[in-house]
Motif scaffolding. Structure first.
Motif, PDB file in Angstrom:
ATOM      1  N   TYR A  36       0.655  -1.094  -0.484  1.00 16.36           N
ATOM      2  CA  TYR A  36      -0.082   0.675  -0.095  1.00 16.36           C
ATOM      3  C   TYR A  36       0.258   0.997   0.170  1.00 16.36           C
ATOM      4  CZ  TYR A  36      -4.633  -1.871  -0.432  1.00 16.36           C
ATOM      5  OH  TYR A  36      -5.509  -2.391  -1.523  1.00 16.36           O
ATOM      6  N   LYS A  37       2.394   1.405   0.705  1.00 19.66           N
ATOM      7  CA  LYS A  37       3.211   2.213  -0.053  1.00 19.66           C
ATOM      8  C   LYS A  37       3.051   2.198  -1.386  1.00 19.66           C
ATOM      9  CE  LYS A  37       5.912   1.579   3.926  1.00 19.66           C
ATOM     10  NZ  LYS A  37       6.741   1.078   4.666  1.00 19.66           N
ATOM     11  N   LYS A  38       3.099   1.594  -1.905  1.00 15.17           N
ATOM     12  CA  LYS A  38       3.851   0.993  -3.912  1.00 15.17           C
ATOM     13  C   LYS A  38       2.470   1.944  -4.043  1.00 15.17           C
ATOM     14  CE  LYS A  38       6.013  -2.009  -4.693  1.00 15.17           C
ATOM     15  NZ  LYS A  38       7.417  -1.883  -4.789  1.00 15.17           N
ATOM     16  N   ASN A  39       2.934   2.667  -5.686  1.00 18.45           N
ATOM     17  CA  ASN A  39       1.972   3.235  -6.322  1.00 18.45           C
ATOM     18  C   ASN A  39       2.096   2.383  -7.603  1.00 18.45           C
ATOM     19  OD1 ASN A  39       0.662   5.144  -4.969  1.00 18.45           O
ATOM     20  ND2 ASN A  39       2.337   6.594  -4.278  1.00 18.45           N
ATOM     21  N   ILE A  68      -4.113 -14.080   0.110  1.00 20.68           N
ATOM     22  CA  ILE A  68      -5.072 -13.432   0.237  1.00 20.68           C
ATOM     23  C   ILE A  68      -5.398 -13.202   0.356  1.00 20.68           C
ATOM     24  CG2 ILE A  68      -6.157 -12.884   3.159  1.00 20.68           C
ATOM     25  CD1 ILE A  68      -4.072 -15.259   4.399  1.00 20.68           C
ATOM     26  N   LEU A  69      -4.391 -11.565  -0.390  1.00 21.42           N
ATOM     27  CA  LEU A  69      -5.381 -10.423  -0.881  1.00 21.42           C
ATOM     28  C   LEU A  69      -5.748 -10.249  -2.212  1.00 21.42           C
ATOM     29  CD1 LEU A  69      -1.775  -8.304   0.508  1.00 21.42           C
ATOM     30  CD2 LEU A  69      -3.815  -9.448   1.800  1.00 21.42           C
ATOM     31  N   ILE A  70      -5.474 -11.116  -2.896  1.00 20.51           N
ATOM     32  CA  ILE A  70      -6.051 -11.464  -3.941  1.00 20.51           C
ATOM     33  C   ILE A  70      -7.663 -11.583  -3.931  1.00 20.51           C
ATOM     34  CG2 ILE A  70      -6.468 -12.824  -6.093  1.00 20.51           C
ATOM     35  CD1 ILE A  70      -3.271 -12.728  -5.454  1.00 20.51           C
ATOM     36  N   GLU A  71      -7.514 -12.671  -2.967  1.00 17.84           N
ATOM     37  CA  GLU A  71      -9.256 -13.314  -2.632  1.00 17.84           C
ATOM     38  C   GLU A  71     -10.088 -12.026  -1.755  1.00 17.84           C
ATOM     39  OE1 GLU A  71      -9.286 -16.864  -0.032  1.00 17.84           O
ATOM     40  OE2 GLU A  71     -11.492 -16.863   0.264  1.00 17.84           O
ATOM     41  N   LEU A  72      -9.129 -10.941  -0.842  1.00 23.92           N
ATOM     42  CA  LEU A  72      -9.995  -9.944  -0.309  1.00 23.92           C
ATOM     43  C   LEU A  72     -10.002  -8.552  -1.429  1.00 23.92           C
ATOM     44  CD1 LEU A  72      -8.410 -10.056   2.675  1.00 23.92           C
ATOM     45  CD2 LEU A  72     -10.286 -10.904   2.887  1.00 23.92           C
ATOM     46  N   LYS A  73      -9.336  -9.113  -2.792  1.00 24.95           N
ATOM     47  CA  LYS A  73      -9.179  -7.647  -3.832  1.00 24.95           C
ATOM     48  C   LYS A  73      -9.047  -6.447  -3.252  1.00 24.95           C
ATOM     49  CE  LYS A  73     -14.073  -9.025  -5.942  1.00 24.95           C
ATOM     50  NZ  LYS A  73     -13.924 -10.053  -6.616  1.00 24.95           N
ATOM     51  N   LEU A  74      -7.783  -6.825  -2.276  1.00 23.92           N
ATOM     52  CA  LEU A  74      -6.990  -6.102  -1.298  1.00 23.92           C
ATOM     53  C   LEU A  74      -6.294  -5.898  -2.330  1.00 23.92           C
ATOM     54  CD1 LEU A  74      -6.685  -6.389   2.381  1.00 23.92           C
ATOM     55  CD2 LEU A  74      -7.883  -5.348   0.918  1.00 23.92           C
ATOM     56  N   GLU A  87      -1.185  -5.046  -8.068  1.00 26.54           N
ATOM     57  CA  GLU A  87      -1.247  -3.608  -7.521  1.00 26.54           C
ATOM     58  C   GLU A  87      -2.462  -3.862  -6.851  1.00 26.54           C
ATOM     59  OE1 GLU A  87      -2.657  -0.560 -10.690  1.00 26.54           O
ATOM     60  OE2 GLU A  87      -3.973  -2.561 -11.488  1.00 26.54           O
ATOM     61  N   LYS A  88      -2.375  -2.439  -5.730  1.00 27.19           N
ATOM     62  CA  LYS A  88      -3.161  -2.197  -4.849  1.00 27.19           C
ATOM     63  C   LYS A  88      -4.313  -2.129  -5.459  1.00 27.19           C
ATOM     64  CE  LYS A  88      -1.902   2.345  -4.011  1.00 27.19           C
ATOM     65  NZ  LYS A  88      -0.724   2.968  -2.901  1.00 27.19           N
ATOM     66  N   SER A  89      -5.779  -2.603  -4.788  1.00 23.77           N
ATOM     67  CA  SER A  89      -6.785  -2.094  -5.478  1.00 23.77           C
ATOM     68  C   SER A  89      -7.422  -1.937  -4.482  1.00 23.77           C
ATOM     69  CB  SER A  89      -7.124  -3.687  -6.270  1.00 23.77           C
ATOM     70  OG  SER A  89      -7.174  -4.770  -6.111  1.00 23.77           O
ATOM     71  N   PHE A  90      -7.829  -1.164  -3.677  1.00 23.38           N
ATOM     72  CA  PHE A  90      -8.770  -1.290  -2.616  1.00 23.38           C
ATOM     73  C   PHE A  90      -8.657   1.011  -3.224  1.00 23.38           C
ATOM     74  CE2 PHE A  90     -10.224   0.953   1.028  1.00 23.38           C
ATOM     75  CZ  PHE A  90     -11.401   0.418   1.562  1.00 23.38           C
ATOM     76  N   GLN A  91     -10.847   0.091  -3.354  1.00 24.15           N
ATOM     77  CA  GLN A  91     -10.505   2.070  -3.810  1.00 24.15           C
ATOM     78  C   GLN A  91     -10.344   2.179  -4.933  1.00 24.15           C
ATOM     79  OE1 GLN A  91     -11.172   4.021  -0.063  1.00 24.15           O
ATOM     80  NE2 GLN A  91     -13.124   3.190   0.441  1.00 24.15           N
ATOM     81  N   LYS A  92      -9.424   1.396  -5.447  1.00 26.94           N
ATOM     82  CA  LYS A  92      -9.054   2.106  -6.536  1.00 26.94           C
ATOM     83  C   LYS A  92      -9.927   2.016  -8.100  1.00 26.94           C
ATOM     84  CE  LYS A  92      -4.480   2.406  -9.119  1.00 26.94           C
ATOM     85  NZ  LYS A  92      -2.940   2.477  -9.303  1.00 26.94           N
ATOM     86  N   LYS A  93     -10.005   2.754  -8.757  1.00 32.63           N
ATOM     87  CA  LYS A  93     -10.589   3.172  -9.845  1.00 32.63           C
ATOM     88  C   LYS A  93     -10.769   2.366 -11.052  1.00 32.63           C
ATOM     89  CE  LYS A  93     -12.123   7.018 -12.126  1.00 32.63           C
ATOM     90  NZ  LYS A  93     -12.276   8.438 -12.875  1.00 32.63           N
TER      91      LYS A  93
END
Ligand SMILES: [Zn+2]
Ligand SMILES: [Zn+2]
Length: 149
Positions: A36-39, A68-74, A87-93
């Motif tokens: 989550y620090k990465k862009n 796990i993070l993929i399953e959680l859609k994070l 890539e991170k995907s939480f609240q990402k457009k």
């Protein structure tokens, strides 16, 4: 880990681990944190190299946590030609990608016309689109930085 200021993705991981009775190891939170620090878009190897500088960790732990993070859609997993990037995907457009064949750079773009195409396909084909991925491959226009690492 339980203060009010903790980030939403951390909370999501937290409750998942509790629910499944999995160990809340510090490594898992560290992996989430680094992601989550990465862009940018990253592969497992570069994530591993980043974390191993801070703390001893096995690649198995990274793979396992990534699942796990993929399953959680994070995070979201992408297959770009022969490379797998995340890539991170939480609240990402919702967005699409441009991938440079020469330096592997990944750029993102959003274009509302793509949604229009989806809408018209849905009605003409009687199909509901749940997800899509659209990748363009070519050459970035950054001659100074456009080099294979
Ligand atoms: Zn992206
Ligand atoms: Zn390039």
């Amino acid at each position: 880990m339980n203060n009010k200021n903790e980030l939403e993705p951390t909370k999501i991981l937290n409750s998942y681990l509790e629910e499944k009775g999995l160990r809340k190891t510090q490594e898992r939170y560290l992996i989430l944190d680094e992601i989550y620090k990465k862009n940018d878009h990253f592969d497992i190897e570069s994530l591993y190299q980043l974390i191993i500088k801070k703390q001893k960790i096995s690649k198995a732990t990274i793979y396992n946590t990534i699942d796990i993070l993929i399953e959680l859609k994070l995070i979201k997993k992408h297959s770009f030609l022969n490379k797998t990037l995340y890539e991170k995907s939480f609240q990402k457009k919702q967005h699409n990608h441009l991938i440079c064949n020469d330096c592997d750079k990944v750029l993102e773009f959003c274009d509302p016309r793509i949604q229009n195409i989806i809408n018209s396909i849905e009605s003409s084909m009687n199909f509901v689109v749940a997800e899509h991925s659209l990748n363009f491959y070519g050459k970035c226009n950054d001659p100074k930085k456009c080099k294979k690492i």
